[in-house]
Scaffold this motif. Structure first.
Motif, PDB file in Angstrom:
ATOM      1  N   LEU A 240       0.828  -1.205   0.000  1.00  0.00           N
ATOM      2  CA  LEU A 240       0.000   0.000   0.000  1.00  0.00           C
ATOM      3  C   LEU A 240       0.866   1.260   0.000  1.00  0.00           C
ATOM      4  O   LEU A 240       0.587   2.218  -0.740  1.00  0.00           O
ATOM      5  N   ILE A 241       1.911   1.257   0.794  1.00  0.00           N
ATOM      6  CA  ILE A 241       2.822   2.405   0.855  1.00  0.00           C
ATOM      7  C   ILE A 241       3.501   2.623  -0.492  1.00  0.00           C
ATOM      8  O   ILE A 241       3.610   3.758  -0.980  1.00  0.00           O
ATOM      9  N   VAL A 242       3.961   1.531  -1.102  1.00  0.00           N
ATOM     10  CA  VAL A 242       4.604   1.631  -2.417  1.00  0.00           C
ATOM     11  C   VAL A 242       3.629   2.197  -3.449  1.00  0.00           C
ATOM     12  O   VAL A 242       3.982   3.077  -4.242  1.00  0.00           O
ATOM     13  N   ALA A 243       2.387   1.715  -3.418  1.00  0.00           N
ATOM     14  CA  ALA A 243       1.375   2.187  -4.373  1.00  0.00           C
ATOM     15  C   ALA A 243       1.083   3.668  -4.168  1.00  0.00           C
ATOM     16  O   ALA A 243       0.903   4.417  -5.137  1.00  0.00           O
ATOM     17  N   MET A 244       1.048   4.109  -2.903  1.00  0.00           N
ATOM     18  CA  MET A 244       0.782   5.526  -2.618  1.00  0.00           C
ATOM     19  C   MET A 244       1.926   6.404  -3.124  1.00  0.00           C
ATOM     20  O   MET A 244       1.683   7.503  -3.639  1.00  0.00           O
ATOM     21  N   VAL A 245       3.159   5.932  -2.981  1.00  0.00           N
ATOM     22  CA  VAL A 245       4.313   6.686  -3.486  1.00  0.00           C
ATOM     23  C   VAL A 245       4.250   6.788  -5.007  1.00  0.00           C
ATOM     24  O   VAL A 245       4.487   7.853  -5.587  1.00  0.00           O
ATOM     25  N   ILE A 246       3.920   5.670  -5.653  1.00  0.00           N
ATOM     26  CA  ILE A 246       3.809   5.668  -7.121  1.00  0.00           C
ATOM     27  C   ILE A 246       2.743   6.647  -7.584  1.00  0.00           C
ATOM     28  O   ILE A 246       2.926   7.386  -8.565  1.00  0.00           O
ATOM     29  N   ASN A 247       1.621   6.692  -6.862  1.00  0.00           N
ATOM     30  CA  ASN A 247       0.513   7.558  -7.284  1.00  0.00           C
ATOM     31  C   ASN A 247       0.810   9.040  -7.048  1.00  0.00           C
ATOM     32  O   ASN A 247       0.104   9.901  -7.580  1.00  0.00           O
ATOM     33  N   ILE A 248       1.828   9.343  -6.251  1.00  0.00           N
ATOM     34  CA  ILE A 248       2.247  10.741  -6.107  1.00  0.00           C
ATOM     35  C   ILE A 248       2.670  11.289  -7.474  1.00  0.00           C
ATOM     36  O   ILE A 248       2.422  12.456  -7.809  1.00  0.00           O
ATOM     37  N   PHE A 249       3.280  10.410  -8.282  1.00  0.00           N
ATOM     38  CA  PHE A 249       3.748  10.820  -9.611  1.00  0.00           C
ATOM     39  C   PHE A 249       2.661  10.625 -10.676  1.00  0.00           C
ATOM     40  O   PHE A 249       2.555  11.412 -11.612  1.00  0.00           O
ATOM     41  N   LEU A 250       1.846   9.573 -10.513  1.00  0.00           N
ATOM     42  CA  LEU A 250       0.806   9.312 -11.511  1.00  0.00           C
ATOM     43  C   LEU A 250      -0.383  10.255 -11.369  1.00  0.00           C
ATOM     44  O   LEU A 250      -0.996  10.633 -12.366  1.00  0.00           O
ATOM     45  N   GLN A 251      -0.721  10.586 -10.106  1.00  0.00           N
ATOM     46  CA  GLN A 251      -1.878  11.441  -9.829  1.00  0.00           C
ATOM     47  C   GLN A 251      -3.147  10.883 -10.476  1.00  0.00           C
ATOM     48  O   GLN A 251      -3.943  11.622 -11.076  1.00  0.00           O
ATOM     49  N   SER A 252      -3.319   9.564 -10.361  1.00  0.00           N
ATOM     50  CA  SER A 252      -4.478   8.900 -10.952  1.00  0.00           C
ATOM     51  C   SER A 252      -5.619   8.830  -9.940  1.00  0.00           C
ATOM     52  O   SER A 252      -5.458   8.284  -8.839  1.00  0.00           O
ATOM     53  N   THR A 253      -6.788   9.364 -10.303  1.00  0.00           N
ATOM     54  CA  THR A 253      -7.955   9.317  -9.424  1.00  0.00           C
ATOM     55  C   THR A 253      -8.430   7.883  -9.220  1.00  0.00           C
ATOM     56  O   THR A 253      -8.779   7.486  -8.100  1.00  0.00           O
ATOM     57  N   MET A 254      -8.447   7.093 -10.283  1.00  0.00           N
ATOM     58  CA  MET A 254      -8.878   5.698 -10.184  1.00  0.00           C
ATOM     59  C   MET A 254      -7.927   4.890  -9.304  1.00  0.00           C
ATOM     60  O   MET A 254      -8.357   4.085  -8.473  1.00  0.00           O
TER      61      MET A 254
ATOM     62  N   HIS B 264      -6.069   6.064  -6.956  1.00  0.00           N
ATOM     63  CA  HIS B 264      -6.289   6.538  -5.592  1.00  0.00           C
ATOM     64  C   HIS B 264      -7.504   5.848  -4.978  1.00  0.00           C
ATOM     65  O   HIS B 264      -7.480   5.458  -3.793  1.00  0.00           O
ATOM     66  N   PHE B 265      -8.544   5.673  -5.759  1.00  0.00           N
ATOM     67  CA  PHE B 265      -9.761   4.995  -5.299  1.00  0.00           C
ATOM     68  C   PHE B 265      -9.456   3.544  -4.933  1.00  0.00           C
ATOM     69  O   PHE B 265      -9.908   3.041  -3.894  1.00  0.00           O
ATOM     70  N   VAL B 266      -8.691   2.871  -5.786  1.00  0.00           N
ATOM     71  CA  VAL B 266      -8.326   1.466  -5.533  1.00  0.00           C
ATOM     72  C   VAL B 266      -7.476   1.356  -4.270  1.00  0.00           C
ATOM     73  O   VAL B 266      -7.680   0.461  -3.437  1.00  0.00           O
ATOM     74  N   ILE B 267      -6.505   2.261  -4.122  1.00  0.00           N
ATOM     75  CA  ILE B 267      -5.637   2.265  -2.936  1.00  0.00           C
ATOM     76  C   ILE B 267      -6.468   2.444  -1.672  1.00  0.00           C
ATOM     77  O   ILE B 267      -6.258   1.759  -0.665  1.00  0.00           O
ATOM     78  N   SER B 268      -7.424   3.364  -1.711  1.00  0.00           N
ATOM     79  CA  SER B 268      -8.264   3.633  -0.543  1.00  0.00           C
ATOM     80  C   SER B 268      -9.106   2.415  -0.179  1.00  0.00           C
ATOM     81  O   SER B 268      -9.252   2.073   0.998  1.00  0.00           O
ATOM     82  N   ALA B 269      -9.668   1.745  -1.203  1.00  0.00           N
ATOM     83  CA  ALA B 269     -10.493   0.560  -0.959  1.00  0.00           C
ATOM     84  C   ALA B 269      -9.669  -0.552  -0.328  1.00  0.00           C
ATOM     85  O   ALA B 269     -10.085  -1.189   0.652  1.00  0.00           O
ATOM     86  N   ILE B 270      -8.482  -0.786  -0.865  1.00  0.00           N
ATOM     87  CA  ILE B 270      -7.604  -1.828  -0.326  1.00  0.00           C
ATOM     88  C   ILE B 270      -7.140  -1.440   1.074  1.00  0.00           C
ATOM     89  O   ILE B 270      -7.042  -2.287   1.975  1.00  0.00           O
TER      90      ILE B 270
ATOM     91  N   PHE C 169      -6.646  -2.471   6.912  1.00  0.00           N
ATOM     92  CA  PHE C 169      -6.665  -2.023   8.302  1.00  0.00           C
ATOM     93  C   PHE C 169      -7.877  -2.553   9.062  1.00  0.00           C
ATOM     94  O   PHE C 169      -7.850  -2.631  10.289  1.00  0.00           O
ATOM     95  N   ALA C 170      -8.907  -2.960   8.335  1.00  0.00           N
ATOM     96  CA  ALA C 170     -10.009  -3.676   8.979  1.00  0.00           C
ATOM     97  C   ALA C 170      -9.502  -5.028   9.476  1.00  0.00           C
ATOM     98  O   ALA C 170      -9.786  -5.447  10.608  1.00  0.00           O
ATOM     99  N   GLY C 171      -8.754  -5.727   8.618  1.00  0.00           N
ATOM    100  CA  GLY C 171      -8.166  -6.998   9.009  1.00  0.00           C
ATOM    101  C   GLY C 171      -7.177  -6.845  10.148  1.00  0.00           C
ATOM    102  O   GLY C 171      -7.148  -7.664  11.080  1.00  0.00           O
ATOM    103  N   LEU C 172      -6.375  -5.793  10.109  1.00  0.00           N
ATOM    104  CA  LEU C 172      -5.391  -5.561  11.169  1.00  0.00           C
ATOM    105  C   LEU C 172      -6.067  -5.270  12.506  1.00  0.00           C
ATOM    106  O   LEU C 172      -5.529  -5.623  13.561  1.00  0.00           O
TER     107      LEU C 172
END
Length: 244
Positions: A163-177, A179-185, A190-193
């Protein structure tokens, strides 16, 4: 691997009476878990109060959106404290860990103040109560289930790293979709945790009961649950939050 339960080796009282050892253990466990939840809830409350006051003061907009070095100090300091507490918990006294926990909660409030500048108060409140309800349900499941959740640990930690890696990647991509996928995952992880950490924290009592480690374990356990709650709240806000 499941944590062994020391109560299975305790002598049993005659049928029809409760073993005194079991009664004492259960009372101690309830007190221990109550302290964990009290610390965790107090930390969340402190963070919320600090965030609201900092945002309403006007300083949050000036500092957090200004791009100066103080912004990065506020954003990175909580992470530094978490690492210090995690790697130094055996060296620090209980009092020092308590002070670090409250300092962490305060700095998190400063860092999270921006949500009051971006999202409406109503949507923040709605998301908070939804997160609280989900957290209570998941934590209750983790506390009461007979299923061994220890196998979830490695999978969930790997998920957090991904998740952290994906968030760092999206800093450069700035993809709304994306971001939505990252938030859902993120919500699912964190529900499981929450359930996993609750069961682990409960099981740890068998090893620290009656020792001077209880105070430290309570604080570190509260920190884990605090992080589960805050992260689930932030990811859920991406779905439920209405921007100003």
């Amino acid at each position: 691997m499941a944590w062994p339960d020391p109560r299975t080796t305790m002598s049993r009282a005659p049928v029809g009476t409760a073993p005194q050892s079991d009664v004492a253990y259960d009372a101690g466990l309830r007190s221990y878990m109550l302290k964990v939840y009290n610390y965790m809830a107090s930390g969340v409350l402190l963070t919320g109060i600090v965030a609201m006051l900092f945002a309403s003061s006007g300083m949050a907009a000036e500092i957090m959106f200004g791009g100066g070095p103080l912004k990065w100090v506020i954003m990175l300091s909580p992470l530094a404290i978490v690492f210090a507490m995690s790697f130094g918990q055996n060296k620090f006294s209980t009092f020092t860990l308590q002070a670090m926990f409250w300092g962490f909660a305060t700095l998190m409030g400063l860092s999270m103040s921006t949500i009051f500048l971006v999202f409406t108060g109503a949507s923040i409140a709605q998301t908070f109560f939804a997160t609280a309800a989900a957290f209570l349900g998941l934590s209750l499941f983790g506390y009461t289930t007979k299923k061994d959740l220890s196998g979830w640990g490695s999978f969930l930690i790997m998920g957090v790293i991904g998740l952290i890696v994906a968030m760092v990647i999206n800093i450069f991509l700035q993809s709304t979709m994306f971001h939505f996928v990252i938030s859902a995952i993120g919500v699912l992880i964190f529900a499981g945790l929450t359930a996993y950490d609750t069961q682990r924290i409960k099981s740890m009592y068998a090893y620290v009961a009656g020792t001077d480690m209880v105070g430290k374990v309570v604080i570190m356990s509260a920190l884990n649950l605090y992080l589960d709650f805050i992260n689930m709240f932030q990811f859920l806000l991406s779905f439920m939050g209405s921007q100003e």
